[in-house]
Design an enzyme around this catalytic site. Structure first.
Site, PDB file in Angstrom:
ATOM      1  N   ASP A 260     -12.589  -2.192  11.380  1.00 48.95           N
ATOM      2  CA  ASP A 260     -11.932  -0.970  11.870  1.00 48.95           C
ATOM      3  C   ASP A 260     -12.972   0.104  12.183  1.00 48.95           C
ATOM      4  O   ASP A 260     -12.619   1.202  12.608  1.00 48.95           O
ATOM      5  CB  ASP A 260     -10.901  -0.442  10.854  1.00 48.95           C
ATOM      6  CG  ASP A 260     -11.491  -0.168   9.478  1.00 48.95           C
ATOM      7  OD1 ASP A 260     -12.549  -0.767   9.127  1.00 48.95           O
ATOM      8  OD2 ASP A 260     -10.902   0.642   8.738  1.00 48.95           O
TER       9      ASP A 260
ATOM     10  N   ASP B 299      -8.857  -0.618  -6.032  1.00 42.16           N
ATOM     11  CA  ASP B 299      -9.745   0.391  -5.450  1.00 42.16           C
ATOM     12  C   ASP B 299      -9.083   1.765  -5.441  1.00 42.16           C
ATOM     13  O   ASP B 299      -7.859   1.878  -5.506  1.00 42.16           O
ATOM     14  CB  ASP B 299     -10.120   0.006  -4.006  1.00 42.16           C
ATOM     15  CG  ASP B 299      -8.908  -0.117  -3.102  1.00 42.16           C
ATOM     16  OD1 ASP B 299      -7.871  -0.614  -3.587  1.00 42.16           O
ATOM     17  OD2 ASP B 299      -8.964   0.279  -1.932  1.00 42.16           O
ATOM     18  N   GLU B 300      -9.933   2.788  -5.361  1.00 46.48           N
ATOM     19  CA  GLU B 300      -9.490   4.140  -5.045  1.00 46.48           C
ATOM     20  C   GLU B 300      -8.277   4.583  -5.858  1.00 46.48           C
ATOM     21  O   GLU B 300      -7.272   5.026  -5.304  1.00 46.48           O
ATOM     22  CB  GLU B 300      -9.174   4.235  -3.543  1.00 46.48           C
ATOM     23  CG  GLU B 300     -10.370   3.889  -2.670  1.00 46.48           C
ATOM     24  CD  GLU B 300     -10.069   3.887  -1.177  1.00 46.48           C
ATOM     25  OE1 GLU B 300     -10.995   4.126  -0.391  1.00 46.48           O
ATOM     26  OE2 GLU B 300      -8.912   3.635  -0.781  1.00 46.48           O
TER      27      GLU B 300
ATOM     28  N   ASP C 213       0.851  -1.198   0.000  1.00 47.80           N
ATOM     29  CA  ASP C 213       0.000   0.000   0.000  1.00 47.80           C
ATOM     30  C   ASP C 213       0.884   1.244   0.000  1.00 47.80           C
ATOM     31  O   ASP C 213       2.119   1.146  -0.059  1.00 47.80           O
ATOM     32  CB  ASP C 213      -0.979  -0.006   1.187  1.00 47.80           C
ATOM     33  CG  ASP C 213      -2.308   0.652   0.808  1.00 47.80           C
ATOM     34  OD1 ASP C 213      -2.281   1.792   0.330  1.00 47.80           O
ATOM     35  OD2 ASP C 213      -3.355   0.016   0.986  1.00 47.80           O
TER      36      ASP C 213
ATOM     37  N   TYR D 201     -16.593  -4.215   8.130  1.00 50.31           N
ATOM     38  CA  TYR D 201     -15.363  -3.455   8.369  1.00 50.31           C
ATOM     39  C   TYR D 201     -15.078  -3.413   9.873  1.00 50.31           C
ATOM     40  O   TYR D 201     -15.777  -2.747  10.645  1.00 50.31           O
ATOM     41  CB  TYR D 201     -15.455  -2.058   7.742  1.00 50.31           C
ATOM     42  CG  TYR D 201     -14.961  -2.048   6.304  1.00 50.31           C
ATOM     43  CD1 TYR D 201     -15.159  -3.157   5.474  1.00 50.31           C
ATOM     44  CD2 TYR D 201     -14.276  -0.966   5.762  1.00 50.31           C
ATOM     45  CE1 TYR D 201     -14.697  -3.179   4.159  1.00 50.31           C
ATOM     46  CE2 TYR D 201     -13.804  -0.975   4.447  1.00 50.31           C
ATOM     47  CZ  TYR D 201     -14.024  -2.085   3.650  1.00 50.31           C
ATOM     48  OH  TYR D 201     -13.550  -2.106   2.362  1.00 50.31           O
TER      49      TYR D 201
ATOM     50  N   HIS E  94      -2.797   3.004  -4.775  1.00 50.18           N
ATOM     51  CA  HIS E  94      -2.302   2.550  -3.459  1.00 50.18           C
ATOM     52  C   HIS E  94      -0.907   1.910  -3.588  1.00 50.18           C
ATOM     53  O   HIS E  94      -0.642   0.851  -3.013  1.00 50.18           O
ATOM     54  CB  HIS E  94      -3.282   1.557  -2.825  1.00 50.18           C
ATOM     55  CG  HIS E  94      -4.469   2.224  -2.190  1.00 50.18           C
ATOM     56  ND1 HIS E  94      -4.386   2.963  -1.033  1.00 50.18           N
ATOM     57  CD2 HIS E  94      -5.775   2.270  -2.563  1.00 50.18           C
ATOM     58  CE1 HIS E  94      -5.608   3.435  -0.718  1.00 50.18           C
ATOM     59  NE2 HIS E  94      -6.447   3.037  -1.630  1.00 50.18           N
TER      60      HIS E  94
ATOM     61  N   TRP F 101     -17.214  -4.023  -1.530  1.00 45.51           N
ATOM     62  CA  TRP F 101     -17.041  -3.377  -0.217  1.00 45.51           C
ATOM     63  C   TRP F 101     -17.989  -2.215  -0.003  1.00 45.51           C
ATOM     64  O   TRP F 101     -18.162  -1.753   1.109  1.00 45.51           O
ATOM     65  CB  TRP F 101     -15.589  -2.940  -0.023  1.00 45.51           C
ATOM     66  CG  TRP F 101     -15.073  -1.862  -0.937  1.00 45.51           C
ATOM     67  CD1 TRP F 101     -14.745  -1.993  -2.255  1.00 45.51           C
ATOM     68  CD2 TRP F 101     -14.807  -0.493  -0.606  1.00 45.51           C
ATOM     69  NE1 TRP F 101     -14.301  -0.805  -2.771  1.00 45.51           N
ATOM     70  CE2 TRP F 101     -14.314   0.140  -1.776  1.00 45.51           C
ATOM     71  CE3 TRP F 101     -14.919   0.255   0.572  1.00 45.51           C
ATOM     72  CZ2 TRP F 101     -13.949   1.486  -1.805  1.00 45.51           C
ATOM     73  CZ3 TRP F 101     -14.541   1.616   0.546  1.00 45.51           C
ATOM     74  CH2 TRP F 101     -14.067   2.210  -0.635  1.00 45.51           C
TER      75      TRP F 101
ATOM     76  N   TRP G 196      -8.780  -3.372   8.424  1.00 51.26           N
ATOM     77  CA  TRP G 196      -7.886  -2.296   7.983  1.00 51.26           C
ATOM     78  C   TRP G 196      -7.173  -1.752   9.210  1.00 51.26           C
ATOM     79  O   TRP G 196      -7.750  -1.697  10.302  1.00 51.26           O
ATOM     80  CB  TRP G 196      -8.687  -1.201   7.284  1.00 51.26           C
ATOM     81  CG  TRP G 196      -9.356  -1.706   6.044  1.00 51.26           C
ATOM     82  CD1 TRP G 196     -10.687  -1.911   5.855  1.00 51.26           C
ATOM     83  CD2 TRP G 196      -8.717  -2.102   4.825  1.00 51.26           C
ATOM     84  NE1 TRP G 196     -10.918  -2.406   4.598  1.00 51.26           N
ATOM     85  CE2 TRP G 196      -9.739  -2.529   3.940  1.00 51.26           C
ATOM     86  CE3 TRP G 196      -7.400  -2.133   4.377  1.00 51.26           C
ATOM     87  CZ2 TRP G 196      -9.467  -2.991   2.644  1.00 51.26           C
ATOM     88  CZ3 TRP G 196      -7.128  -2.585   3.094  1.00 51.26           C
ATOM     89  CH2 TRP G 196      -8.142  -3.005   2.248  1.00 51.26           C
TER      90      TRP G 196
HETATM   91  C1  ACM Z   1     -11.339  -0.259   0.598  1.00 53.87           C
HETATM   92  O1  ACM Z   1     -11.811  -0.219   1.745  1.00 53.87           O
HETATM   93  N1  ACM Z   1     -10.737   0.796   0.084  1.00 53.87           N
HETATM   94  C2  ACM Z   1     -11.404  -1.454  -0.224  1.00 53.87           C
END
Ligand code: ACM
Ligand code: ZN
Length: 485
Positions: free
Chosen positions: A379, A277-278, A131, A377, A211, A344, A426
């Site tokens: 976290d 992602d992202e 990451d 999730y 990432h 997600w 996470w």
């Molecule tokens: C994510 O929580 N960005 C997969």
């Protein structure tokens, strides 16, 4: 005579069918006979505890292993209750994600997680290894990944929230070098052997094309604008970073090929997670190399670049006998059906630039692993009265985790695409193994039961009754399981 009971034994996950008789069998000298029965589903088992001995029937080693987990949880004092169990999972993907990048947990903790998850009959460890804030895998031919990309200059102080979008966040950092933290080939092999014995498949995640800042800081030439990365190290703040892999640069594509080729040689599992992602497209819009790639490949706009690299790696992995899995947005655009999604943002929200619902994914013919942030999730805050730990935000109570249904909103004729689900740990705000355990358990117990029992899930009140005992069992093993409420 056998009767249906749900009262005494504290099994998690609850078997699909359980009938107990009267009396018990001393555990010490109990003989366990194993019978092979091809009519039992994969991972399923039949377990019979009678005064004259224990019999396990299964069609696979995994079924036999799960029968042993049930037997261990059945033990009360020095005896097993007389019982007949027939059990098999509804979903084949029953997972947990560990993010070893934001904070690093190390080989012994990863083995402990594998041990405890396998007691809950979970079978996929999704291992987030790369990451922006750290690269955790030593890759032959790229020594700067272990030397440079596995070390960051500082980390967030407890209680602070440094974010990449802030103008200045240096006052929120602790100034302490974090790393080098990475796994060698020998470490990975040791963990793989440990996982295989417990029927856990490890799914390594190599994030691309976003990432990836830690790797770019080690090899700036792989970015669209290398001068932006010169003299930099892995990020010390959280969020979505705009410097991503340059998809116009053949060297950047070759880098990911080399990494994924090595990953395929090292990890025997059937799927490899390629992130997705992202990934902001800002740099690609003005990068001459990315623009040239689009022209050469006939890609009309910048949205077409990520599907182009995804298609490339679907083929690349297929040639190595693997299927890719990636976060839901990597399925946007023209991506082959063989690519598996990991959903997600079911229900919307979350970061990232576009959103694809689970229904849209399966209608396009993709298999899916469900990990909706609002249920899975770990976290997110768990709503405890007194909680010493920091969370990223949001709220997922134990009851909410228990309500997780991977097939929610999916019509029956498309449900075969739903492979299962997982809980995601996470670790931006998870500093160490005590913190990790607290956030993971007991909510991962609820997720384990949801993905094992599926349609025969007994209900939250029944789960809570069993959890009173099961939590003590976890604590006696040294697991820092949070309170139930
Ligand atoms: C994510 O929580 N960005 C997969
Ligand atoms: Zn570029």
């Amino acid at each position: 005579m056998m009767v249906e009971i749900m009262l005494a034994a504290a099994l998690v996950p609850q078997p699909v069918s359980m009938k107990t008789g009267t009396g018990s069998v001393p555990a010490k000298n109990a003989k366990v006979a194993h019978v092979s029965d091809a009519s039992i589903p994969p991972e399923g088992y039949r377990l019979s505890v009678r005064p004259d001995g224990v019999t396990v029937a299964s069609s696979s080693d995994a079924g036999r292993f799960y029968a042993a987990q049930t037997l261990a949880q059945l033990k009360e004092g020095d005896a097993y209750p007389v019982v007949e169990i027939e059990d098999a999972p509804q979903y084949k993907w029953r997972g947990l994600l560990i993010d070893d990048c934001r904070h690093f947990f190390g080989k012994e903790k990863i083995k402990r997680v594998i041990d405890v998850m396998s007691q809950h009959k979970m079978n996929r460890l999704h291992w987030h290894l790369t990451d922006d804030q750290g690269w955790r895998l030593d890759i032959p031919g790229y020594p700067e990944l272990a030397r440079h990309a596995s070390v960051r200059a500082a980390s967030a102080k407890h209680g602070t929230r440094p974010h990449v979008n802030m103008k200045n966040y240096s006052h929120l950092l602790n100034g302490e070098k974090y790393g080098p933290f990475f796994y060698t080939e020998a470490d990975i092999k040791e963990i793989l052997a440990y996982a295989a014995k417990r029927h856990v498949v490890i799914v390594p995640e190599i994030e691309l094309p976003g990432h990836v800042y830690a790797a770019l800081s080690a090899y700036p030439e792989l970015a669209c604008f290398p001068e932006r990365l010169k003299g930099k190290g892995p990020l010390c703040a959280w969020g979505i970073e705009k410097d991503v892999l340059c998809l116009g640069n053949d060297k950047a594509v070759k880098f990911m090929e080399d990494v994924l080729d090595y990953v395929c040689r090292l990890f025997p599992g059937d799927v490899v997670h390629i992130g997705g992602d992202e990934c902001p497209q800002d740099r690609w819009k003005t990068c001459p190399k990315c623009q040239a790639r689009m022209k050469k490949e006939g890609i009309a706009d910048v949205h077409g670049l990520q599907p182009w690299i995804t298609r490339h790696f679907v083929k690349f992995l297929a040639a190595r006998g693997r299927r890719p899995i990636g976060w839901d947005e990597y399925l946007l655009g023209d991506v082959p059906k063989s690519a598996i999604g990991m959903s997600w943002r079911a229900g919307g929200g979350g970061a990232g630039h576009q959103f694809l619902t689970p229904l849209e994914c399966v209608k396009r013919g993709h298999d899916l692993v469900m990990t909706p942030r609002t249920f899975c999730y770990l976290d997110y805050g768990q709503g405890l009265k007194d909680d010493p730990f920091q969370y990223i935000g949001g709220k997922v109570t134990l009851e909410k985790s228990y309500a997780f249904n991977p097939c929610e909103g999916i019509p029956p004729e498309l449900r075969e695409h739903i492979l299962g689900g997982q809980g995601n740990n996470w670790s931006e705000y998870t500093w160490n193994e005590y913190d990790l355990d607290w956030k993971m358990w007991p909510r991962a117990c609820a997720i384990a039961e949801a993905v094992w029992t599926g349609d025969s899930k007994p209900g939250f009140a029944d789960f809570m009754r069993r959890m009173e005992t099961h939590r003590k069992r976890l604590i006696s093993q040294g697991v820092n399981c949070a309170p139930l409420r």
